[in-house]
Design a protein around this motif. Structure first.
Motif, PDB file in Angstrom:
ATOM      1  N   LYS A  49       0.813  -1.221   0.000  1.00 32.36           N
ATOM      2  CA  LYS A  49       0.000   0.000   0.000  1.00 32.36           C
ATOM      3  C   LYS A  49       0.842   1.265   0.000  1.00 32.36           C
ATOM      4  O   LYS A  49       0.437   2.283  -0.521  1.00 32.36           O
ATOM      5  CB  LYS A  49      -0.925   0.032   1.228  1.00 32.36           C
ATOM      6  CG  LYS A  49      -1.845  -1.157   1.320  1.00 32.36           C
ATOM      7  CD  LYS A  49      -2.876  -1.150   0.242  1.00 32.36           C
ATOM      8  CE  LYS A  49      -3.826  -2.322   0.426  1.00 32.36           C
ATOM      9  NZ  LYS A  49      -4.503  -2.704  -0.771  1.00 32.36           N
ATOM     10  N   ARG A  50       2.028   1.221   0.613  1.00 34.87           N
ATOM     11  CA  ARG A  50       2.817   2.443   0.789  1.00 34.87           C
ATOM     12  C   ARG A  50       4.164   2.430   0.094  1.00 34.87           C
ATOM     13  O   ARG A  50       4.845   3.449   0.076  1.00 34.87           O
ATOM     14  CB  ARG A  50       3.029   2.689   2.270  1.00 34.87           C
ATOM     15  CG  ARG A  50       1.748   2.994   2.996  1.00 34.87           C
ATOM     16  CD  ARG A  50       2.023   3.399   4.436  1.00 34.87           C
ATOM     17  NE  ARG A  50       0.778   3.490   5.163  1.00 34.87           N
ATOM     18  CZ  ARG A  50       0.320   2.547   5.971  1.00 34.87           C
ATOM     19  NH1 ARG A  50       1.010   1.461   6.173  1.00 34.87           N
ATOM     20  NH2 ARG A  50      -0.820   2.714   6.595  1.00 34.87           N
ATOM     21  N   VAL A  51       4.572   1.294  -0.442  1.00 34.06           N
ATOM     22  CA  VAL A  51       5.885   1.213  -1.088  1.00 34.06           C
ATOM     23  C   VAL A  51       5.806   0.242  -2.263  1.00 34.06           C
ATOM     24  O   VAL A  51       5.151  -0.789  -2.184  1.00 34.06           O
ATOM     25  CB  VAL A  51       6.976   0.789  -0.079  1.00 34.06           C
ATOM     26  CG1 VAL A  51       6.744  -0.612   0.432  1.00 34.06           C
ATOM     27  CG2 VAL A  51       8.358   0.932  -0.666  1.00 34.06           C
ATOM     28  N   ALA A  52       6.451   0.625  -3.349  1.00 35.92           N
ATOM     29  CA  ALA A  52       6.515  -0.252  -4.526  1.00 35.92           C
ATOM     30  C   ALA A  52       7.838  -1.003  -4.475  1.00 35.92           C
ATOM     31  O   ALA A  52       8.905  -0.391  -4.428  1.00 35.92           O
ATOM     32  CB  ALA A  52       6.428   0.578  -5.799  1.00 35.92           C
ATOM     33  N   ASN A  53       7.777  -2.317  -4.445  1.00 32.88           N
ATOM     34  CA  ASN A  53       8.979  -3.135  -4.432  1.00 32.88           C
ATOM     35  C   ASN A  53       9.181  -3.800  -5.782  1.00 32.88           C
ATOM     36  O   ASN A  53       8.245  -4.383  -6.332  1.00 32.88           O
ATOM     37  CB  ASN A  53       8.890  -4.223  -3.360  1.00 32.88           C
ATOM     38  CG  ASN A  53       9.005  -3.678  -1.961  1.00 32.88           C
ATOM     39  OD1 ASN A  53       9.562  -2.608  -1.742  1.00 32.88           O
ATOM     40  ND2 ASN A  53       8.480  -4.406  -0.993  1.00 32.88           N
ATOM     41  N   ILE A  54      10.413  -3.710  -6.276  1.00 33.63           N
ATOM     42  CA  ILE A  54      10.810  -4.432  -7.478  1.00 33.63           C
ATOM     43  C   ILE A  54      12.028  -5.259  -7.085  1.00 33.63           C
ATOM     44  O   ILE A  54      13.061  -4.719  -6.683  1.00 33.63           O
ATOM     45  CB  ILE A  54      11.181  -3.492  -8.644  1.00 33.63           C
ATOM     46  CG1 ILE A  54      10.033  -2.551  -8.973  1.00 33.63           C
ATOM     47  CG2 ILE A  54      11.591  -4.316  -9.870  1.00 33.63           C
ATOM     48  CD1 ILE A  54      10.393  -1.478 -10.007  1.00 33.63           C
TER      49      ILE A  54
END
Length: 122
Positions: A49-54
């Motif tokens: 919800k608060r951070v985009a992880n790749i």
């Protein structure tokens, strides 16, 4: 723009990239697994919800070119201590190799990370 919109945008960027396809017949519960046509794994966590992880293999990117993008390096020898997302290991390319979790602050950083792994798609 670190919110659900960025997380969804990252997932769409990966899924729409012409040199990336889903790895396996389904995604595990807490990450989406993909591989490039060149065999490099890449993963996202679309439920965030608060951070985009790749997630990428450390040896698949030029880390110095992505130095402005927040990242965490995970040494494969200490996974039991660092505890990266265990769902990644359904993708054979993520087993027994060092990983990097990029956390792009915006769409442009996400595009740069994805292009570093998969190319521009041209």
């Amino acid at each position: 723009m670190i919110d659900e919109i960025l997380v969804a945008s990252v997932t769409q960027l990966v899924e729409q990239h012409p040199a990336i396809q889903q790895s396996g017949d389904r995604h595990p519960a807490h990450c989406n697994l993909y591989a490039t046509t060149g065999g490099r794994p890449i993963a996202t966590e679309p439920q965030r919800k608060r951070v985009a992880n790749i997630w990428v293999r450390a040896d698949s990117v030029d880390q110095s070119a992505l130095g402005d993008c927040a990242s965490t390096y995970f040494d494969h020898g200490t996974f039991d201590e660092s505890k990266p997302n265990h769902n990644l290991f359904r993708e054979p390319g993520f087993k027994d190799t060092d990983l990097i979790r990029y956390q792009p602050a915006d769409v442009w950083q996400a595009i740069r990370v994805i292009a570093a792994v998969a190319g521009t798609g041209r």
